[in-house]
Design a protein around this motif. Structure first.
Motif, PDB file in Angstrom:
ATOM      1  N   ASN A  28       0.832  -1.212   0.000  1.00 64.18           N
ATOM      2  CA  ASN A  28       0.000   0.000   0.000  1.00 64.18           C
ATOM      3  C   ASN A  28       0.863   1.256   0.000  1.00 64.18           C
ATOM      4  O   ASN A  28       0.527   2.264  -0.653  1.00 64.18           O
ATOM      5  CB  ASN A  28      -0.917   0.004   1.224  1.00 64.18           C
ATOM      6  CG  ASN A  28      -1.965  -1.086   1.143  1.00 64.18           C
ATOM      7  OD1 ASN A  28      -2.362  -1.502   0.051  1.00 64.18           O
ATOM      8  ND2 ASN A  28      -2.404  -1.557   2.297  1.00 64.18           N
ATOM      9  N   GLY A  29       1.980   1.231   0.736  1.00 63.25           N
ATOM     10  CA  GLY A  29       2.870   2.390   0.733  1.00 63.25           C
ATOM     11  C   GLY A  29       3.465   2.632  -0.637  1.00 63.25           C
ATOM     12  O   GLY A  29       3.609   3.793  -1.074  1.00 63.25           O
ATOM     13  N   ALA A  43      10.577   1.145   4.686  1.00 66.95           N
ATOM     14  CA  ALA A  43      11.490   0.848   5.792  1.00 66.95           C
ATOM     15  C   ALA A  43      10.764   0.903   7.132  1.00 66.95           C
ATOM     16  O   ALA A  43      10.988   0.066   8.030  1.00 66.95           O
ATOM     17  CB  ALA A  43      12.658   1.835   5.769  1.00 66.95           C
ATOM     18  N   ALA A  44       9.878   1.892   7.290  1.00 66.82           N
ATOM     19  CA  ALA A  44       9.122   1.993   8.542  1.00 66.82           C
ATOM     20  C   ALA A  44       8.223   0.783   8.744  1.00 66.82           C
ATOM     21  O   ALA A  44       8.089   0.268   9.862  1.00 66.82           O
ATOM     22  CB  ALA A  44       8.298   3.284   8.537  1.00 66.82           C
ATOM     23  N   LEU A  64       5.590   2.399  20.225  1.00 67.40           N
ATOM     24  CA  LEU A  64       6.172   3.700  19.920  1.00 67.40           C
ATOM     25  C   LEU A  64       6.534   3.809  18.440  1.00 67.40           C
ATOM     26  O   LEU A  64       6.219   4.814  17.776  1.00 67.40           O
ATOM     27  CB  LEU A  64       7.413   3.918  20.784  1.00 67.40           C
ATOM     28  CG  LEU A  64       8.120   5.276  20.646  1.00 67.40           C
ATOM     29  CD1 LEU A  64       7.178   6.398  21.059  1.00 67.40           C
ATOM     30  CD2 LEU A  64       9.388   5.300  21.482  1.00 67.40           C
ATOM     31  N   LEU A  65       7.161   2.763  17.886  1.00 64.97           N
ATOM     32  CA  LEU A  65       7.518   2.787  16.470  1.00 64.97           C
ATOM     33  C   LEU A  65       6.273   2.804  15.589  1.00 64.97           C
ATOM     34  O   LEU A  65       6.212   3.545  14.593  1.00 64.97           O
ATOM     35  CB  LEU A  65       8.386   1.567  16.135  1.00 64.97           C
ATOM     36  CG  LEU A  65       9.791   1.543  16.747  1.00 64.97           C
ATOM     37  CD1 LEU A  65      10.488   0.228  16.416  1.00 64.97           C
ATOM     38  CD2 LEU A  65      10.620   2.724  16.241  1.00 64.97           C
ATOM     39  N   ALA A  66       5.280   2.000  15.923  1.00 64.89           N
ATOM     40  CA  ALA A  66       4.063   1.951  15.113  1.00 64.89           C
ATOM     41  C   ALA A  66       3.307   3.274  15.175  1.00 64.89           C
ATOM     42  O   ALA A  66       2.737   3.729  14.162  1.00 64.89           O
ATOM     43  CB  ALA A  66       3.167   0.808  15.592  1.00 64.89           C
ATOM     44  N   THR A  67       3.290   3.904  16.334  1.00 63.62           N
ATOM     45  CA  THR A  67       2.604   5.196  16.458  1.00 63.62           C
ATOM     46  C   THR A  67       3.299   6.261  15.610  1.00 63.62           C
ATOM     47  O   THR A  67       2.645   7.011  14.867  1.00 63.62           O
ATOM     48  CB  THR A  67       2.576   5.635  17.925  1.00 63.62           C
ATOM     49  OG1 THR A  67       1.881   4.648  18.699  1.00 63.62           O
ATOM     50  CG2 THR A  67       1.877   6.971  18.077  1.00 63.62           C
ATOM     51  N   ALA A  68       4.628   6.319  15.705  1.00 64.42           N
ATOM     52  CA  ALA A  68       5.370   7.313  14.924  1.00 64.42           C
ATOM     53  C   ALA A  68       5.234   7.044  13.422  1.00 64.42           C
ATOM     54  O   ALA A  68       5.030   7.973  12.618  1.00 64.42           O
ATOM     55  CB  ALA A  68       6.834   7.294  15.340  1.00 64.42           C
ATOM     56  N   GLY A  73       3.344   8.196   8.264  1.00 63.57           N
ATOM     57  CA  GLY A  73       3.113   7.488   7.005  1.00 63.57           C
ATOM     58  C   GLY A  73       1.675   7.312   6.629  1.00 63.57           C
ATOM     59  O   GLY A  73       1.376   6.901   5.499  1.00 63.57           O
ATOM     60  N   GLY A  74       0.743   7.529   7.550  1.00 60.07           N
ATOM     61  CA  GLY A  74      -0.675   7.486   7.217  1.00 60.07           C
ATOM     62  C   GLY A  74      -1.277   6.093   7.229  1.00 60.07           C
ATOM     63  O   GLY A  74      -0.757   5.153   7.845  1.00 60.07           O
ATOM     64  N   TRP A  75      -2.385   5.953   6.489  1.00 59.16           N
ATOM     65  CA  TRP A  75      -3.197   4.741   6.565  1.00 59.16           C
ATOM     66  C   TRP A  75      -2.507   3.456   6.104  1.00 59.16           C
ATOM     67  O   TRP A  75      -2.891   2.377   6.547  1.00 59.16           O
ATOM     68  CB  TRP A  75      -4.500   4.938   5.779  1.00 59.16           C
ATOM     69  CG  TRP A  75      -4.319   5.131   4.300  1.00 59.16           C
ATOM     70  CD1 TRP A  75      -4.246   6.302   3.630  1.00 59.16           C
ATOM     71  CD2 TRP A  75      -4.203   4.103   3.326  1.00 59.16           C
ATOM     72  NE1 TRP A  75      -4.079   6.112   2.297  1.00 59.16           N
ATOM     73  CE2 TRP A  75      -4.050   4.740   2.082  1.00 59.16           C
ATOM     74  CE3 TRP A  75      -4.208   2.703   3.359  1.00 59.16           C
ATOM     75  CZ2 TRP A  75      -3.900   4.046   0.887  1.00 59.16           C
ATOM     76  CZ3 TRP A  75      -4.072   2.009   2.178  1.00 59.16           C
ATOM     77  CH2 TRP A  75      -3.920   2.666   0.958  1.00 59.16           C
TER      78      TRP A  75
END
Length: 380
Positions: A28-29, A43-44, A64-68, A73-75
């Motif tokens: 999707n990204g 990469a995220a 923390l990583l998923a929130t940032a 990065g959005g949806w």
């Protein structure tokens, strides 16, 4: 399926889900930037997926990583954030999960429209975040409930095993104490009669008098040794005056007591009690006592049939009761049958208990007689 296998399937299922969502986030990204995979969003997604899979990381790293990543990065990265929030809620960190969701929504408010969590449905992402938290809370509560029930079942199993072992040990002690009473009585008689005969040693041949003296001394020493070894098995609160008489009691007395109490008991005896060893007669008394007690507790008013066979090659006991109603003041079942099974097994026999016919209950035991000791005459 065992609990261990269930845990393995759940773990592997979670790994598969995280890998699938990571791949979907990468796809999707890439779709949002014209099919390019080598981007910061890819990469995220990979870093967040690895953080969700590695269990040795501190608990706050993956959320923390998923929130940032989702905030920036959005949806496309939203599914990975949902997994992180689900894990937080399942581990009783619902407040942290709500905070992470709010932080991601706030950070994504200025993101490009193509990846914004606020489009095309303004509150669609909020609903998914809320469902992840609620689902995590429910699964966590259910998991803790199942763990608590499993722990309780294991505790009850261990407690029952300990109680059964205690019942077996008590029955062994009772057997030893009863045999102490019987053997002490027999040895006392031997010592008494040999002592009487020894007083007339002058009228007997020399070898016979010597044998009588040896027999009397040996029986007295055996009696002393028996009391030293097994006397400690008696109840320490039982004194010599209050100690029970030898336990070779007649089963007929037990049946008469039950009849006096209102039970309908039909007794059939084949052979003489003297045909069976003393240990067998002790076991017969206990078996009949337990059978009548269980019938009185669980089939009140039902007729009971007791059949005993003393003759070789085995002592047989059978107690059968017809269907009845449980007594209103019935106490919880104990471990009498466990102790009886230990007693019968120690004598080389076996005990069977269970339903028999149309609602009847049967207690049956078979105790083989010991092999006769061959008497060989003196060799010439």
């Amino acid at each position: 399926m065992s609990r261990k296998k269930s845990l393995l399937w759940a773990r592997y299922g979670r790994y598969g889900l995280v890998l699938l969502l990571t791949e979907a986030a990468v796809q999707n990204g890439a779709a949002t930037v014209g099919g390019q995979y080598l981007t910061a969003r890819t990469a995220a997604a990979v870093v967040c997926g690895l953080a969700l899979l590695v269990r040795r990381l501190p608990w706050f790293v993956a959320p923390l990583l998923a929130t940032a990543a989702t905030g920036l990065g959005g949806w496309p990265l939203l599914p990975l954030l949902l997994v992180a929030l689900f894990d937080l809620a399942a581990r009783r960190r619902a407040a942290v999960a709500v905070g992470c969701g709010a932080a991601a929504l706030a950070a994504n408010a200025v993101a490009p429209t193509a990846v914004s969590l606020w489009t095309p449905q303004q509150y669609g992402a909020n609903l998914f975040l809320l469902l992840a938290v609620v689902g995590g809370l429910w699964i966590g509560s259910r998991r803790r409930l199942v763990q608590g029930l499993n722990a309780q079942v294991e505790h009850l199993r261990i407690e029952r095993e300990l109680r059964e072992e205690s019942a077996r040990a008590a029955e062994r002690t009772r057997i030893a104490a009863e045999m102490h009473d019987v053997l002490a009585h027999r040895l006392s008689l031997i010592a008494l009669h040999t002592g009487v005969l020894a007083t007339k040693a002058d009228t007997l041949p020399g070898p016979v008098a010597e044998r009588l003296t040896l027999l009397r001394t040996t029986s007295t020493q055996a009696l002393t040794d028996l009391r030293d070894v097994l006397g400690a098995l008696h109840d320490p609160h039982t004194t010599a005056d209050s100690a029970p008489a030898p336990v070779l009691r007649d089963v007929r007395e037990l049946v008469e007591q039950a009849r006096t109490a209102g039970q309908q008991v039909d007794l059939t005896v084949e052979g003489q009690p003297e045909q069976a060893p003393a240990a067998h007669r002790l076991a017969v008394y206990r078996l009949v006592q337990e059978g009548l007690t269980n019938a009185r507790k669980h089939a009140s008013g039902a007729p009971v049939r007791v059949r005993l066979t003393y003759g070789p090659p085995a002592t047989l006991v059978e107690v059968t009761n017809s269907p009845g109603t449980a007594a209103p003041d019935t106490a919880p079942s104990g471990f009498g049958l466990v102790g009886l099974r230990e007693r019968v097994s120690a004598l080389g026999g076996h005990l069977n208990t269970g339903p028999h016919g149309a609602g009847s209950w049967r207690l049956a035991a078979r105790i083989p007689h010991p092999a006769p000791i061959e008497q060989n005459g003196p060799r010439t």
